[in-house]
Motif scaffolding. Structure first.
Motif, PDB file in Angstrom:
ATOM      1  N   ARG A   3      85.401  88.604  -5.489  1.00  0.00           N
ATOM      2  CA  ARG A   3      84.005  88.563  -5.907  1.00  0.00           C
ATOM      3  C   ARG A   3      83.206  89.534  -5.071  1.00  0.00           C
ATOM      4  O   ARG A   3      83.403  89.656  -3.874  1.00  0.00           O
ATOM      5  N   LEU A   4      82.300  90.234  -5.744  1.00  0.00           N
ATOM      6  CA  LEU A   4      81.419  91.159  -5.039  1.00  0.00           C
ATOM      7  C   LEU A   4      80.313  90.370  -4.355  1.00  0.00           C
ATOM      8  O   LEU A   4      79.852  89.353  -4.875  1.00  0.00           O
ATOM      9  N   PRO A   5      79.889  90.839  -3.195  1.00  0.00           N
ATOM     10  CA  PRO A   5      78.757  90.171  -2.549  1.00  0.00           C
ATOM     11  C   PRO A   5      77.535  90.222  -3.460  1.00  0.00           C
ATOM     12  O   PRO A   5      77.372  91.120  -4.287  1.00  0.00           O
ATOM     13  N   HIS A   6      76.659  89.258  -3.305  1.00  0.00           N
ATOM     14  CA  HIS A   6      75.463  89.132  -4.137  1.00  0.00           C
ATOM     15  C   HIS A   6      74.617  90.405  -4.116  1.00  0.00           C
ATOM     16  O   HIS A   6      74.148  90.847  -5.170  1.00  0.00           O
ATOM     17  N   ALA A   7      74.412  91.001  -2.975  1.00  0.00           N
ATOM     18  CA  ALA A   7      73.590  92.213  -2.875  1.00  0.00           C
ATOM     19  C   ALA A   7      74.206  93.359  -3.682  1.00  0.00           C
ATOM     20  O   ALA A   7      73.498  94.125  -4.337  1.00  0.00           O
ATOM     21  N   ARG A   8      75.534  93.481  -3.623  1.00  0.00           N
ATOM     22  CA  ARG A   8      76.196  94.560  -4.362  1.00  0.00           C
ATOM     23  C   ARG A   8      76.081  94.323  -5.870  1.00  0.00           C
ATOM     24  O   ARG A   8      75.867  95.254  -6.640  1.00  0.00           O
ATOM     25  N   ARG A   9      76.234  93.073  -6.334  1.00  0.00           N
ATOM     26  CA  ARG A   9      76.079  92.771  -7.761  1.00  0.00           C
ATOM     27  C   ARG A   9      74.672  93.099  -8.230  1.00  0.00           C
ATOM     28  O   ARG A   9      74.480  93.658  -9.309  1.00  0.00           O
ATOM     29  N   ARG A  10      73.680  92.762  -7.430  1.00  0.00           N
ATOM     30  CA  ARG A  10      72.300  93.075  -7.787  1.00  0.00           C
ATOM     31  C   ARG A  10      72.089  94.571  -7.860  1.00  0.00           C
ATOM     32  O   ARG A  10      71.422  95.079  -8.763  1.00  0.00           O
ATOM     33  N   ALA A  11      72.659  95.313  -6.926  1.00  0.00           N
ATOM     34  CA  ALA A  11      72.516  96.772  -6.913  1.00  0.00           C
ATOM     35  C   ALA A  11      73.174  97.370  -8.159  1.00  0.00           C
ATOM     36  O   ALA A  11      72.618  98.282  -8.785  1.00  0.00           O
ATOM     37  N   LEU A  12      74.359  96.870  -8.532  1.00  0.00           N
ATOM     38  CA  LEU A  12      75.026  97.373  -9.733  1.00  0.00           C
ATOM     39  C   LEU A  12      74.226  97.035 -10.989  1.00  0.00           C
ATOM     40  O   LEU A  12      74.124  97.852 -11.916  1.00  0.00           O
ATOM     41  N   THR A  14      70.978  96.659 -11.175  1.00  0.00           N
ATOM     42  CA  THR A  14      69.802  97.543 -11.146  1.00  0.00           C
ATOM     43  C   THR A  14      70.191  98.948 -11.611  1.00  0.00           C
ATOM     44  O   THR A  14      69.479  99.575 -12.402  1.00  0.00           O
TER      45      THR A  14
END
Length: 178
Positions: A3-12, A14
């Motif tokens: 699983r990708l970290p939450h910040a990375r998922r949000r960045a992707l 965006t």
């Protein structure tokens, strides 16, 4: 599956939203000004479209037939009783009607789905003859979905020129040329 970290998922997410917006902006920039979005119906009729012969009622309740015989020129004025822009155009249309060439036929088409309220007729002076719209199917087939609309129609019902919305007097004069 990691699983990708939450910040990375949000960045992707965006980045994906940004790329989608860029693609849409590029598509809109490539379209001609005022063009409807892909797949949308046309916003109004176009030059060269045909206005079919139609039968309807005048606002006086008498049957009327609108045709476009050889050698004829007609200006059709589409409006709604509750439309503020239409209310601004009616005095301009009246002036153009009074100054028209005698061989130019001018006819209003009130698009209200029901009979216009009596208050409209008592407060609005209209010089030109007015017919009721023959119905939604007719308006839809002609792509008339906004008002006011001024159409100059030649013989056989071919649209020669048109203006949507409020029209300045000079442009209106062009539309009312015989």
């Amino acid at each position: 599956m990691s699983r990708l970290p939450h910040a990375r998922r949000r960045a992707l997410a965006t980045l994906a939203a940004f790329l989608l917006a860029a693609v849409e902006a590029t598509a809109q920039a490539a379209a001609p000004p005022g063009a409807p979005p892909p797949g949308a119906p046309p916003a109004s009729p176009s030059k060269g479209d045909l206005v079919p012969v139609f039968e309807t009622l005048g606002v006086d309740g008498k049957p009327a037939k609108m045709d476009f015989p050889k050698g004829s020129k007609t200006v059709l004025l589409f409006f709604l009783s509750g439309c503020p822009s239409c209310h601004k155009m009616i005095p301009e249309w009246n002036r153009a009607y009074e100054r028209r060439a005698k061989d130019l036929r001018i006819v209003g088409v009130i698009m209200d789905p029901e009979q216009a309220p009596p208050a409209f007729w008592s407060t609005t002076a209209i010089s030109f003859p007015v017919l009721r719209s023959p119905g939604r199917e007719f308006l839809r087939a002609l792509n008339v979905n906004r008002a006011p609309l001024t159409l100059r129609v030649g013989e056989g019902g071919t649209i020669e020129d048109l203006a949507l919305g409020i029209v300045d007097p000079i442009r209106l004069g062009e539309l009312f040329k015989p």
